[in-house]
Structures are given as structure tokens and as C-alpha cells.
Design a protein around this motif. Structure first.
Motif, PDB file in Angstrom:
ATOM      1  N   ARG D  11       0.838  -1.199   0.000  1.00 49.49           N
ATOM      2  CA  ARG D  11       0.000   0.000   0.000  1.00 49.49           C
ATOM      3  C   ARG D  11       0.881   1.259   0.000  1.00 49.49           C
ATOM      4  NH1 ARG D  11      -2.857  -3.368   3.506  1.00 49.49           N
ATOM      5  NH2 ARG D  11      -4.973  -3.921   2.789  1.00 49.49           N
ATOM      6  N   VAL D  12       0.327   2.333  -0.519  1.00 46.13           N
ATOM      7  CA  VAL D  12       1.023   3.622  -0.628  1.00 46.13           C
ATOM      8  C   VAL D  12       0.131   4.701  -0.021  1.00 46.13           C
ATOM      9  CG1 VAL D  12       1.952   5.330  -2.247  1.00 46.13           C
ATOM     10  CG2 VAL D  12       2.144   2.876  -2.764  1.00 46.13           C
ATOM     11  N   LEU D  36      -9.265  11.857 -12.414  1.00 42.47           N
ATOM     12  CA  LEU D  36      -7.952  11.396 -11.976  1.00 42.47           C
ATOM     13  C   LEU D  36      -7.445  12.407 -10.956  1.00 42.47           C
ATOM     14  CD1 LEU D  36      -6.090  10.255 -15.236  1.00 42.47           C
ATOM     15  CD2 LEU D  36      -7.347   8.903 -13.576  1.00 42.47           C
ATOM     16  N   ASN D  37      -6.654  11.957 -10.005  1.00 44.01           N
ATOM     17  CA  ASN D  37      -6.081  12.862  -9.017  1.00 44.01           C
ATOM     18  C   ASN D  37      -4.572  12.742  -9.032  1.00 44.01           C
ATOM     19  OD1 ASN D  37      -8.558  13.764  -7.851  1.00 44.01           O
ATOM     20  ND2 ASN D  37      -8.801  11.675  -7.018  1.00 44.01           N
ATOM     21  N   SER D  38      -3.912  13.800  -8.602  1.00 44.62           N
ATOM     22  CA  SER D  38      -2.457  13.684  -8.437  1.00 44.62           C
ATOM     23  C   SER D  38      -2.139  13.966  -6.979  1.00 44.62           C
ATOM     24  CB  SER D  38      -1.758  14.686  -9.348  1.00 44.62           C
ATOM     25  OG  SER D  38      -2.168  15.999  -8.989  1.00 44.62           O
ATOM     26  N   GLY D  39      -1.036  13.415  -6.523  1.00 43.50           N
ATOM     27  CA  GLY D  39      -0.696  13.600  -5.112  1.00 43.50           C
ATOM     28  C   GLY D  39       0.751  13.255  -4.837  1.00 43.50           C
ATOM     29  N   LYS D  40       1.200  13.546  -3.621  1.00 43.90           N
ATOM     30  CA  LYS D  40       2.594  13.338  -3.190  1.00 43.90           C
ATOM     31  C   LYS D  40       2.630  12.078  -2.326  1.00 43.90           C
ATOM     32  CE  LYS D  40       5.434  16.582  -3.392  1.00 43.90           C
ATOM     33  NZ  LYS D  40       6.297  16.872  -4.561  1.00 43.90           N
ATOM     34  N   VAL D  41       3.584  11.173  -2.626  1.00 39.50           N
ATOM     35  CA  VAL D  41       3.719   9.956  -1.806  1.00 39.50           C
ATOM     36  C   VAL D  41       4.315  10.341  -0.449  1.00 39.50           C
ATOM     37  CG1 VAL D  41       4.889   7.738  -1.585  1.00 39.50           C
ATOM     38  CG2 VAL D  41       3.987   8.469  -3.826  1.00 39.50           C
ATOM     39  N   VAL D  42       3.605   9.965   0.624  1.00 40.72           N
ATOM     40  CA  VAL D  42       4.024  10.289   1.992  1.00 40.72           C
ATOM     41  C   VAL D  42       4.762   9.107   2.626  1.00 40.72           C
ATOM     42  CG1 VAL D  42       3.127  10.835   4.304  1.00 40.72           C
ATOM     43  CG2 VAL D  42       2.088  11.893   2.265  1.00 40.72           C
ATOM     44  N   ASP D  43       4.271   7.899   2.360  1.00 45.11           N
ATOM     45  CA  ASP D  43       4.863   6.701   2.968  1.00 45.11           C
ATOM     46  C   ASP D  43       4.493   5.476   2.137  1.00 45.11           C
ATOM     47  OD1 ASP D  43       6.294   5.408   4.997  1.00 45.11           O
ATOM     48  OD2 ASP D  43       5.377   6.740   6.518  1.00 45.11           O
ATOM     49  N   VAL D  44       5.344   4.434   2.172  1.00 41.60           N
ATOM     50  CA  VAL D  44       5.023   3.222   1.405  1.00 41.60           C
ATOM     51  C   VAL D  44       5.210   1.989   2.294  1.00 41.60           C
ATOM     52  CG1 VAL D  44       5.715   4.253  -0.806  1.00 41.60           C
ATOM     53  CG2 VAL D  44       7.382   2.923   0.534  1.00 41.60           C
TER      54      VAL D  44
END
Lengths: 97, 97, 97, 97, 97, 97, 97
Positions: D11-12, D36-44
Motif C-alpha cells: 500500500r502507498v 484522476l487525481n495527483s498527489g505526493k507519496v508520503v509513505d510506502v
């Protein structure tokens, strides 16, 4: 010139044996459930690759008499003769006298 | 300039043979079930990777005459000719005279 | 500054080629079935791991002209240009003149 | 004390970028299909085991800007901020300027 | 005598943390989508065998605080306390302050 | 001449034991759920290939008394006797006195 | 002579423990969701082959007290006693005092 169909993968080409009604009652099933048919294997495909990648040959061979369900096959007419194409794992068993 | 479609994975490009109705009755299937078509293989994809990771080549080759069901393919028109794209495991068998 | 979308896994970013209607009739499909589109591959993902764990690279590369079905893709608009994201096994084939 | 959510498996955790409407029209999709959405990865998460048993790490990393569909994720609110949890194979691609 | 339930396979026994409503608003999700719950891991199963046959241990351990969706678990009451049984791949992530 | 059916793959040919009603109440199930039947194994297929490609023999043998559910089998009449064909993983267990 | 049922594959034969209602309230679940039952393992099958072909033994043994859901099992009456047959991966956990 006779037409020939060579099945692909694990398919089996079966020529239906249309038994006289008396024997028919022997193999065919009671009305409640779907009909079973018997037939002669005419041709078989090369088989399919198993989970380990090895080729698994078809479970029956030309000349075998087999029992197969009414549904799940494809009817094919070649030179006025009626055949059925089944995947080998849908064929129920081999009939021996 | 002729347009050429090279299939991907285990797809097969088949040009439908529209036989005169008499032979048509020979191969095509009885009305009760769905129609079967025959056609010439024009091009094949590279194949797909089996469960062991090895590449499994397509089961038919250019020039083969094959039998395929009415459904499960994609119709494609290229330079006014009609073709069908099928995955090779949906092609029923090879026809030989 | 141009925005760039790098696909993940076995996805392929395709820019739709909107051919003049005449050629359009050449590639697109007869009305009866769903429309086919052709387009130029803009970018591809790294691929996915096969059943043996090895990485399977995407089956097409940047610059290829490909044929893809109307459904099964995701439309994306980047800098006013329209693209489609497809998994590579949904792309039907490569078009060559 | 800030609350931190470390995703499990592949999961991301993504923080949605709510772009001003103009750019929004750039990335978001035409009305016809889903947003569609765009976003910043915080944790993986640590990843999942592939078919050969080896661990497959997540395909994106903290700080990446990614494109993800409207559906298929789980919304989570942590310390009044809105995040989304996606499996990595549902994330469409990485956005670069 | 306290009753103890040791989960089987990759199941996880979680005791729900019923936070005061303020924090609750922090973790729980916006009304629009389904509720999320947080809880303390009480016990975990031995894990399950992966595709290569090796045992994959459960992804969380006793004492972890975890986030889990409202659905997909089984409620169990033991000695008047309320627990939930989840498969570990349905647990979303670990919460840290 | 007696007709014999040799099952294919992991199928099992079972001859139903029609117990006097008293014992019947013993094995058969309470009305609420579906009926269970018991029978004698007459013949078994060669088995199927497992996920590692090795042949897995059928889990019962000729002469075993087995318990099987009402549904999931195929009825076959051979020489006026009634049999059932089941895949071995649908047979619930072996009955011993 | 007592009748004995030896389960096949990864099935488990469980004799339901019908606790006095007070304890019953302890283990059984709140009305809102489906009922849980507890019972004693009477017999277990040999197990099933995992994805690497090795035999995976059943996760519980004779004499264990287990927790199982209301649905997903097959009721069997043997010598006037009521049992349930479950696949071992449907059994939730082992109960210890």
C-alpha cells in the motif's frame, strides 16, 4: 477429399455414438439430470503446459470410447458427419466393455 | 502502401474464408449452436510466458487454415480486408484437406 | 515546463492518432462491433514480474504505432494533449505501413 | 505529537495535491470518464511477495508525485490532513515537470 | 480463568480502541466513505505459506496499533471484551504517534 | 458383457449405498441442510498434476466407503446400476465402522 | 459399532460444544453479526498440497477447542451425534482457558 480437423491444446474431437434406444437407456442418465453422451475419439490436440511448464498430453487417445456431458462442447460438422470438440478435462471417463 | 498489423502476445490475425454456401454447410455448425468460421492465419504474435516463465510460442503459424468460433475475437479492417484477432487458445483447431 | 507521465508496471501511454475519416474507415472497425483506435506510444512502464519472478518488459516501445480497443484504457489529459493509459496485454498489435 | 500511518504490504499513502482549477483541467480527465487525481507519496509499505516468493518492493517512493484514479483507494484523515491509501498496482504513473 | 483465542493462519486478533470523539474525528474517515477503526493487536496467527511454499509470518505483532476498515472482519466477544479478527492483508497500516 | 467406466483425472466413481431409513437417519443430515449420501468407491481416475507438476493420486481407493454431498456430482447409469462421478476434492470423508 | 468419519484433504470434523447460555454470551457474537460456534476437534484430514507441491498438514489437531463461524461448514450426524465438517482455513482460531 475428406476434411480433417486437428484439435488445438487439450481439445479432443469426438464422434458421437448414437446407440439404439435400449443401450441408450444404459448409459444415458436418468431424466432428472442432464443427458450424457458416449462417443469415439477421432483426434486429440498436443496438450497444454502444466503449472511447472511441462507439456501435459491429452488424457485420452484416438479410438477410445468416452463418456461426455451434454454441455461444454462445441459441435462441428465435417463432411456431413457430426463431431464434438471438448477440452479433455471435461470428458468424464473411458468406457470399456 | 499496404498496412500490416503484427499481433501482440498470443494473438493470431486470421483472414476469414467465406466459403460458398455448400461447403459452408460442411464446416459451419448446425443452427442450434453458434456459428463456426474458418480462415487463413495471416500473422501471429510472439507468444506468452507460461507458468514457469518460459515463452510459449503461438500454437498456429502463418498459412494454417483454422477453425474459430463466432465470438471471442476482435474484427479489424485493414486496407478494405476483414480480419479477426483471436487469442490462440480460443482457436479450436487446424483444418486439413 | 512540459508535464511528463511515466507509466507504472506494464502500462503504456499512447497518444491517439485521429486519422482523417477515410483512413479511419480503414483501421476502425465495422459499426457492428466496438471501435478500434490507433495511436503512437509515448512512454512505457518498467514491466511486471512473471510467474517465475523475472521482470517481463512491456511488449511495445516508444514510437511504435499500435492498435487498441475503445474500452479498457484510462484517458489522461496532459498539457492540453489527450493520452490513453493501457496495460500492454490489452494492446492488440503493432501497425506497420 | 503528529500521528503517522505506515502502510502494510504494497500500500502507498498519498497526500492529495488540490491544484488550482486551471492546472487541474490539465491533469484531470475529461468529464466523460472518471476523475484522476495527483498527489505526493508520503509513505510506502514493505511490498508483497511475488510468485517466486521474493519480496517485490513498492513501485514508488516517498516524495514521488503520482497520478491515481478517483476510485479504488481508502481515504484516511490524520491530524486534520486528508490522505489516500492505494495498492501500488492501482497507481497509474509518476508525474514529472 | 481468562479465555484466550489464538488466531489461525494469517489472522490477527485486534482489540478496538474506542477513542474519545475528538481524536476519533482525527483517524476516522470523512462520513462520505466507510468508517475506519484503530485498535491494539492482541494476538496473531502463525502466518500462511507463500507461492514458493515458505511460511510468510503475519505483517504485524502483538502490541502494534493498527488501522483497519469497518468491514471484512469477524467480531468476537471474549470475557465481555470486544475483539475483531482480520486477515493481515486487510489491515491497512500501523499507527505511530 | 458388463460395461465399465474408468474415470478421468481426479474423478471417482461411487455406487450409492441406499441404507434402510433408520441408518439413513444416522448418516444423513438434518432436514435443514442438504442431504449427504454414502457409497462404495467402484473406480478412480489417475489423479491430476499439482502446482509443482507432480501427479497427485486420488485421495480414495476402490472399496472405500465414502460420504458425499447431494450436489456436485454427475449421475451415470451403467448396466441398470446407478453411480455417481465426483471430483475427489468434493468427497467429504471415508466412513469406517 | 460406532461409525467413524475420517475427513479428506484439509477438512476438520468438529463436535459442537453447546455451552450453557451464560458462557455462550461470552463467546458467541453480538446479535448484529452472524453467530460463532465453538467445538472440539474429533478428527482431521491429511492436509492439502501447497503451491510448492509439499503437503501442508491441517492447522489444528484432535482435542483442540476451536472457534468457527456459523456458515461454511457441512453438518453431519453420526450415531445420533451432531458434527460439522470445515475446511481448516475457515476455522478462526483455537480457544484456550
Amino acid at each position: 477429399m475428406e476434411k480433417r480437423l486437428i484439435p488445438l491444446f487439450n481439445r479432443v474431437l469426438v464422434e458421437k455414438i448414437v446407440p439404439p434406444s435400449k443401450i441408450n437407456a444404459d448409459i444415458l442418465l436418468r431424466e432428472k439430470s442432464s443427458k450424457l453422451n458416449s462417443g469415439k475419439v477421432v483426434d486429440v490436440g498436443p496438450g497444454i503446459h502444466g503449472k511447472d511448464g511441462k507439456l501435459l498430453h491429452v488424457a485420452v487417445k484416438e479410438g477410445d470410447t468416452v463418456l461426455f456431458p451434454e454441455y461444454g462442447g462445441t459441435e462441428v460438422k465435417l463432411d456431413h458427419k457430426e463431431y464434438y470438440l471438448y477440452r479433455d478435462d471435461n470428458i468424464l471417463g473411458k468406457l470399456h466393455d
